[in-house]
Design a protein around this motif. Structure first.
Motif, PDB file in Angstrom:
ATOM      1  N   GLY A  80      10.884 -40.881 -20.776  1.00 44.56           N
ATOM      2  CA  GLY A  80      11.547 -41.755 -20.163  1.00 44.56           C
ATOM      3  C   GLY A  80      11.281 -43.289 -20.511  1.00 44.56           C
ATOM      4  N   ASP A  81      10.645 -43.249 -21.597  1.00 46.03           N
ATOM      5  CA  ASP A  81      10.354 -44.608 -22.314  1.00 46.03           C
ATOM      6  C   ASP A  81      10.990 -44.914 -23.674  1.00 46.03           C
ATOM      7  N   TRP A  82      12.140 -45.642 -23.426  1.00 51.59           N
ATOM      8  CA  TRP A  82      12.741 -45.822 -24.652  1.00 51.59           C
ATOM      9  C   TRP A  82      12.415 -47.055 -25.347  1.00 51.59           C
ATOM     10  N   ASN A  83      11.516 -46.693 -26.123  1.00 51.82           N
ATOM     11  CA  ASN A  83      10.854 -47.800 -26.905  1.00 51.82           C
ATOM     12  C   ASN A  83      11.011 -47.915 -28.362  1.00 51.82           C
ATOM     13  N   ASN A  84      12.126 -47.050 -28.743  1.00 53.93           N
ATOM     14  CA  ASN A  84      12.019 -46.820 -30.384  1.00 53.93           C
ATOM     15  C   ASN A  84      13.596 -46.526 -30.894  1.00 53.93           C
ATOM     16  N   ILE A  85      14.034 -47.951 -30.289  1.00 55.67           N
ATOM     17  CA  ILE A  85      15.497 -48.058 -30.433  1.00 55.67           C
ATOM     18  C   ILE A  85      15.963 -47.936 -32.071  1.00 55.67           C
ATOM     19  N   PRO A  86      17.041 -46.946 -32.389  1.00 52.53           N
ATOM     20  CA  PRO A  86      17.479 -46.433 -33.581  1.00 52.53           C
ATOM     21  C   PRO A  86      18.048 -47.996 -34.365  1.00 52.53           C
ATOM     22  N   SER A  87      17.624 -48.242 -35.556  1.00 49.26           N
ATOM     23  CA  SER A  87      17.976 -49.329 -36.368  1.00 49.26           C
ATOM     24  C   SER A  87      17.913 -49.150 -37.886  1.00 49.26           C
ATOM     25  N   ARG A  88      18.657 -49.874 -38.481  1.00 51.53           N
ATOM     26  CA  ARG A  88      18.948 -49.477 -39.955  1.00 51.53           C
ATOM     27  C   ARG A  88      17.864 -50.344 -40.833  1.00 51.53           C
ATOM     28  N   ARG A 369       3.429 -51.215 -31.283  1.00 53.46           N
ATOM     29  CA  ARG A 369       4.165 -51.913 -30.375  1.00 53.46           C
ATOM     30  C   ARG A 369       5.517 -51.262 -29.988  1.00 53.46           C
ATOM     31  N   PRO A 370       5.865 -51.295 -28.599  1.00 53.33           N
ATOM     32  CA  PRO A 370       7.113 -50.709 -28.529  1.00 53.33           C
ATOM     33  C   PRO A 370       8.258 -51.585 -29.029  1.00 53.33           C
ATOM     34  N   LEU A 371       9.139 -51.018 -29.986  1.00 53.65           N
ATOM     35  CA  LEU A 371       9.993 -51.704 -30.651  1.00 53.65           C
ATOM     36  C   LEU A 371      11.219 -52.088 -29.898  1.00 53.65           C
TER      37      LEU A 371
END
Length: 533
Positions: A80-88, A369-371
């Motif tokens: 439940g730790d959303w720390n890797n947000i998709p990005s281009r 680091r959490p992104l």
């Protein structure tokens, strides 16, 4: 003289003349486009230009053509730790090991260290390189055979080395760079082969690439360097005995891959390209056909060629199935490995890389680091920069340290404050979600500094510190979620684990499409209309 003999004589005369004028069959002398002066010509100043035009592939490496991809998580985080947000992101072309570094390779490293640094003052160096075999121990498990035998027994020669810290993996890359470049000089005859018969006790006099290039290390030259066949020349035309980096013989350094490089290489989206480039002048489709979950996927179902049904239902990685199933049922073992498996086992991905999912997690270069969506560059993203320069003494000369490497010093803020592109030497914490933005404070490596910050540092409010490094790929003891290239975890750089190993990478110089390919797109030149109007 008959007509036939006259023709032969004239042909030979023309050939000799062409050699004198710059090369066989009339090949012209290469010259400068800006001055018109010849290169490699002792009569025109003797400026040397390398005949090596391409970067050769170092031992163990595979070329990975760079490109753009969506970096980050593809599934909801199980914690439940959303720390890797998709990005281009866009990754430069680079090289990466075909397999994880194996026990036999790391023992080769230890053999060299124990021989070269055999003196009493190097005891800490020898002991500091040893992997931690106690990582196999468990309070509620019988793993003593792995403690005793896994690293040393020849049955495990080509199994991935584990119990290696990030720092040890980093040092292995440094050692490997020097050994590969030393052999390149040996192969070209610039180092005497007899100097390798006894490496014991060399210590600080052992070969280091940068020390060699700066003239601080001078190995005994080989016999062939003084030959007229030596392609390297001094300005006066005599054979040159030392090599420069501009000669194209030495390779860039081996290193750990960045997180972006590792993730991009694991996905191997080149396998989805419907018509990849085969030859110069042709280009494949700029297309990613499917969102990919695991590294071996090549179609929407994530399956390999199944025309004969030979791979249907087989495991493509070494991982834990369900709750507690690490190997399967006797007589029908699923992945045939209770712990790790040989580094070249299971099916490679589209880049030809083995075990980018499962077997062992792998260290990458990045500080963890959490992104967020804005805390990395679009091209070659990386966190962990702490800039350094080669150190000079009071006389302005470079020096070696006790291990034979060139001394390095960290760039200070005073040196950086006048620059436009960066203002600090240590930028590990740059835009990392600090207290000014999010109220979060990450710990430093100095406990005293944490106390100064109100006790909000490592061990008080977060497990993350400047010593936390990213690990990727999942392991023999992980469930499928962690095998996806987009997932990420971390471990302190001075700790090891029975589920963590590593592989090395190397920078790519020159064309991003590979050797023999051009950079940029060339269009036919039109002849100018010079008629008078």
């Amino acid at each position: 003289m008959n007509l036939k003999n006259l023709f032969i004589l004239l042909s030979c005369t023309a050939a000799v003349s062409s050699c004198k004028n710059g090369g066989l069959f009339g090949k012209k002398q290469e010259k400068s486009d800006v001055t018109g002066w010849n290169y490699n010509d002792k009569n025109m100043g003797g400026y040397q230009v390398s005949r090596e035009k391409e970067q050769r592939t170092g031992p163990g490496l595979v070329f990975v053509q760079g490109g753009t991809f969506q970096m980050g998580a593809v599934e909801e985080d199980v914690m439940g730790d959303w720390n890797n947000i998709p990005s281009r992101k866009t990754v430069n072309s680079f090289y990466i090991d075909r397999t994880e570094v194996a026990n036999i390779h790391y023992r080769e490293y230890l053999y060299w260290i124990n021989n070269v640094f055999d003196a009493d003052e190097y005891k800490a160096v020898r002991e500091g390189a040893l992997p931690d075999t106690l990582v196999w121990r468990s309070e509620l498990g019988y793993n003593e055979p792995m403690v005793e035998y896994y690293f040393r027994h020849p049955s495990y020669n080509y199994y991935p080395v584990v119990g290696v810290t990030w720092r040890q993996a980093h040092d292995f890359c440094l050692w490997r760079s020097d050994r590969v470049n030393e052999k390149a000089l040996l192969d070209k005859g610039f180092v005497n082969k007899n100097s390798f018969k006894n490496i014991s006790g060399q210590g600080a006099e052992s070969f280091n690439t940068k020390a060699y290039l700066l003239g601080l290390t001078t190995p005994t030259p080989g016999n062939s360097v003084r030959s007229k066949k030596n392609p390297l020349k001094n300005p006066n035309g005599t054979p040159r005995t030392t090599v420069t980096f501009e000669d194209g013989i030495l390779l860039p350094s081996y290193r750990l891959p960045t997180e972006a490089e590792w993730e991009y290489a694991a996905l191997a989206l080149v396998g989805q390209n419907p018509s990849p480039s085969k030859k110069e002048g042709k280009r494949g489709e700029e297309l990613i056909t499917n969102k990919q979950v695991y590294s071996w996927s090549q179609n929407v179902n994530g399956l390999r060629d199944n025309r004969r049904g030979s791979w249907q239902g087989t495991f493509l990685a070494n991982f834990k199935r369900g709750n507690g199933d690490n190997m399967g049922v006797a007589g029908g073992l699923n992945d045939r490995a209770v712990y790790t498996a040989p580094v070249n086992s299971f099916f490679p991905n589209a880049f030809g890389l083995y075990n980018m999912a499962g077997n062992v997690n792998e260290w990458v270069e990045d500080v963890y680091r959490p992104l967020s969506s804005v805390d990395q560059d679009d091209v070659a993203p990386f966190r962990g920069n702490y800039f350094q320069n080669d150190a000079k003494n009071k006389d302005g000369e470079f020096e070696k340290d006790s291990l034979g490497r060139v001394k390095r010093v960290y760039v200070t803020d005073e040196e950086s404050k006048g620059r436009r592109n960066y203002q600090k030497g240590n930028v590990i914490n740059y835009l990392d979600g600090d207290s000014l933005v999010s109220g979060v404070t990450y710990g430093t490596t100095d406990p005293a500094e944490n106390l100064k910050n109100g006790g909000r540092g490592y061990g008080f409010t977060t497990l993350i510190s400047d010593k936390s490094r990213v690990i990727k790929g999942g392991s023999w003891n992980d469930r499928p979620y962690y095998l996806s290239p987009g997932t990420r975890r971390f471990l302190e750089e001075d700790q090891g684990s029975s589920t963590v190993g590593f592989r090395c990478a190397m920078d790519r110089v020159g064309s991003p499409e590979g050797n023999g390919r051009k950079t940029g797109i060339d269009y036919p030149q039109r002849r100018q209309n010079t008629r008078k109007r």
